[in-house]
Design a protein around this motif. Structure first.
Motif, PDB file in Angstrom:
ATOM      1  N   LEU A 153       4.853   5.607  -9.953  1.00  0.00           N
ATOM      2  CA  LEU A 153       3.778   4.792 -10.519  1.00  0.00           C
ATOM      3  C   LEU A 153       2.539   5.669 -10.674  1.00  0.00           C
ATOM      4  O   LEU A 153       2.173   6.395  -9.748  1.00  0.00           O
ATOM      5  CB  LEU A 153       3.479   3.620  -9.584  1.00  0.00           C
ATOM      6  N   PRO A 154       1.887   5.648 -11.850  1.00  0.00           N
ATOM      7  CA  PRO A 154       0.655   6.432 -12.009  1.00  0.00           C
ATOM      8  C   PRO A 154      -0.366   6.060 -10.938  1.00  0.00           C
ATOM      9  O   PRO A 154      -0.563   4.882 -10.633  1.00  0.00           O
ATOM     10  CB  PRO A 154       0.171   6.045 -13.414  1.00  0.00           C
ATOM     11  N   ILE A 201      -4.266   2.489  -7.790  1.00  0.00           N
ATOM     12  CA  ILE A 201      -5.642   2.204  -7.369  1.00  0.00           C
ATOM     13  C   ILE A 201      -6.112   0.870  -7.944  1.00  0.00           C
ATOM     14  O   ILE A 201      -6.729   0.051  -7.248  1.00  0.00           O
ATOM     15  CB  ILE A 201      -6.572   3.352  -7.809  1.00  0.00           C
ATOM     16  N   ALA A 202      -5.793   0.630  -9.230  1.00  0.00           N
ATOM     17  CA  ALA A 202      -6.223  -0.613  -9.875  1.00  0.00           C
ATOM     18  C   ALA A 202      -5.528  -1.828  -9.263  1.00  0.00           C
ATOM     19  O   ALA A 202      -6.148  -2.877  -9.058  1.00  0.00           O
ATOM     20  CB  ALA A 202      -5.933  -0.534 -11.376  1.00  0.00           C
ATOM     21  N   ARG A 203      -4.244  -1.699  -8.953  1.00  0.00           N
ATOM     22  CA  ARG A 203      -3.503  -2.843  -8.398  1.00  0.00           C
ATOM     23  C   ARG A 203      -3.920  -3.144  -6.966  1.00  0.00           C
ATOM     24  O   ARG A 203      -3.950  -4.308  -6.555  1.00  0.00           O
ATOM     25  CB  ARG A 203      -2.001  -2.571  -8.469  1.00  0.00           C
ATOM     26  N   VAL A 204      -4.231  -2.110  -6.199  1.00  0.00           N
ATOM     27  CA  VAL A 204      -4.726  -2.336  -4.837  1.00  0.00           C
ATOM     28  C   VAL A 204      -6.025  -3.129  -4.885  1.00  0.00           C
ATOM     29  O   VAL A 204      -6.230  -4.078  -4.121  1.00  0.00           O
ATOM     30  CB  VAL A 204      -4.931  -0.994  -4.105  1.00  0.00           C
ATOM     31  N   LYS A 233       5.373  10.523  -2.203  1.00  0.00           N
ATOM     32  CA  LYS A 233       5.417  11.796  -2.913  1.00  0.00           C
ATOM     33  C   LYS A 233       4.374  11.734  -4.020  1.00  0.00           C
ATOM     34  O   LYS A 233       4.456  10.900  -4.916  1.00  0.00           O
ATOM     35  CB  LYS A 233       6.810  12.037  -3.500  1.00  0.00           C
ATOM     36  N   LEU A 234       3.371  12.599  -3.936  1.00  0.00           N
ATOM     37  CA  LEU A 234       2.291  12.643  -4.920  1.00  0.00           C
ATOM     38  C   LEU A 234       2.454  13.911  -5.750  1.00  0.00           C
ATOM     39  O   LEU A 234       2.392  15.019  -5.219  1.00  0.00           O
ATOM     40  CB  LEU A 234       0.930  12.633  -4.214  1.00  0.00           C
ATOM     41  N   TRP A 293      -1.522  11.847 -12.195  1.00  0.00           N
ATOM     42  CA  TRP A 293      -0.897  11.967 -10.884  1.00  0.00           C
ATOM     43  C   TRP A 293       0.043  10.786 -10.707  1.00  0.00           C
ATOM     44  O   TRP A 293      -0.304   9.647 -11.022  1.00  0.00           O
ATOM     45  CB  TRP A 293      -1.949  11.976  -9.779  1.00  0.00           C
ATOM     46  N   LEU A 294       1.243  11.054 -10.202  1.00  0.00           N
ATOM     47  CA  LEU A 294       2.249  10.014 -10.014  1.00  0.00           C
ATOM     48  C   LEU A 294       2.540   9.848  -8.528  1.00  0.00           C
ATOM     49  O   LEU A 294       2.601  10.827  -7.781  1.00  0.00           O
ATOM     50  CB  LEU A 294       3.546  10.368 -10.753  1.00  0.00           C
ATOM     51  N   LEU A 295       2.728   8.593  -8.124  1.00  0.00           N
ATOM     52  CA  LEU A 295       3.008   8.286  -6.721  1.00  0.00           C
ATOM     53  C   LEU A 295       4.355   7.581  -6.623  1.00  0.00           C
ATOM     54  O   LEU A 295       4.637   6.650  -7.371  1.00  0.00           O
ATOM     55  CB  LEU A 295       1.917   7.388  -6.130  1.00  0.00           C
TER      56      LEU A 295
END
Length: 238
Positions: free
Chosen positions: A25-26, A31-34, A59-60, A67-69
């Motif tokens: 997930l980008p 950050i936006a969903r949190v 995994k970042l 950046w993908l998480l």
């Protein structure tokens, strides 16, 4: 806001995401969903701090400009991971106790006095009651009771509880979407209540689904059909 709370918020978002997709997930979307689901503000630095404490959590990686998480464990074992993170961060922040100094002992040589004169030694065994501490505890208890009875606080606590149930409920809805695209609310309540581990009341399940439809309208939506409330499952948010 503690790092443990931010970790829990990221966990909920990633669990929600991986209930429908195994792709990373980008980070911007995380950050936006949190922020949308829990009201917490995090940044890339927050994720890096989490990884410093719990390197195996995520995994970042960088892909071009994004950046993908992604998670390193699928499916997520939320309770085990939360306990592990709390243990790790506690071990980092807990200072080692200072060594206890040894008190020098004195050895008195000679005989103890054989006669004790009454009234020369007084011992006060009764301690002075800490009235200030008692009053403070009473006031704190009264304030806690007032806060607990505040409708706004109750509503916030209930919403926080429902947000924590969204990952499990979304996983159930996603599995049901493979059968058909719409269900009555009463039918979904029955399906969810028998599928999730946490015991939820019908009203809690209904409110959670409504909250999910508002926060993720591309995942599910509510339609009123007369006296019947219908839930449409699209599950295309991810």
């Amino acid at each position: 806001m503690s790092l443990i709370q931010k970790f829990s918020a990221v966990e909920a978002v990633m669990q929600f995401h991986h209930s429908t997709s195994a792709r990373p997930l980008p980070l911007e979307e995380v950050i936006a969903r949190v922020l949308k689901l829990s009201g917490l503000r995090i940044a890339q630095q927050t994720v890096e701090e989490i990884l410093e404490v719990y390197p195996d959590a995520y995994k970042l990686e960088q892909a071009r400009t994004n950046w993908l998480l992604s998670t390193c464990e699928l499916p997520l074992r939320l309770k085990e991971r939360a306990n592990k993170f709390a243990t790790l961060i506690g071990a980092r922040s807990l200072p080692s106790p200072p060594p206890t100094p040894m008190k020098p002992t004195r050895r008195i040589v000679g005989k103890a006095p054989s006669r004790v004169i009454k009234g020369t030694v007084k011992r006060y065994t009764a301690s002075i009651p800490k009235t200030g501490d008692i009053l403070t505890r009473i006031r704190m208890k009264e304030e806690a009771l007032k806060r607990a009875s505040d409708p706004l606080v109750k509503r916030q606590q209930r919403e926080k509880f429902l947000i924590a149930q969204l990952p499990g409920i979304s996983a159930v809805l996603h599995s049901l979407s493979t059968m058909r695209s719409s269900f009555s609310m009463s039918e979904l309540i029955d399906r969810v209540s028998t599928s999730v581990k946490t015991r939820l009341s019908p009203s809690e399940i209904s409110e959670a689904i409504e909250l999910l439809s508002k926060s993720q309208p591309d995942f599910c939506s509510l339609v009123d059909s007369g006296n019947l409330k219908v839930v449409r499952l699209t599950c295309t948010a991810y």
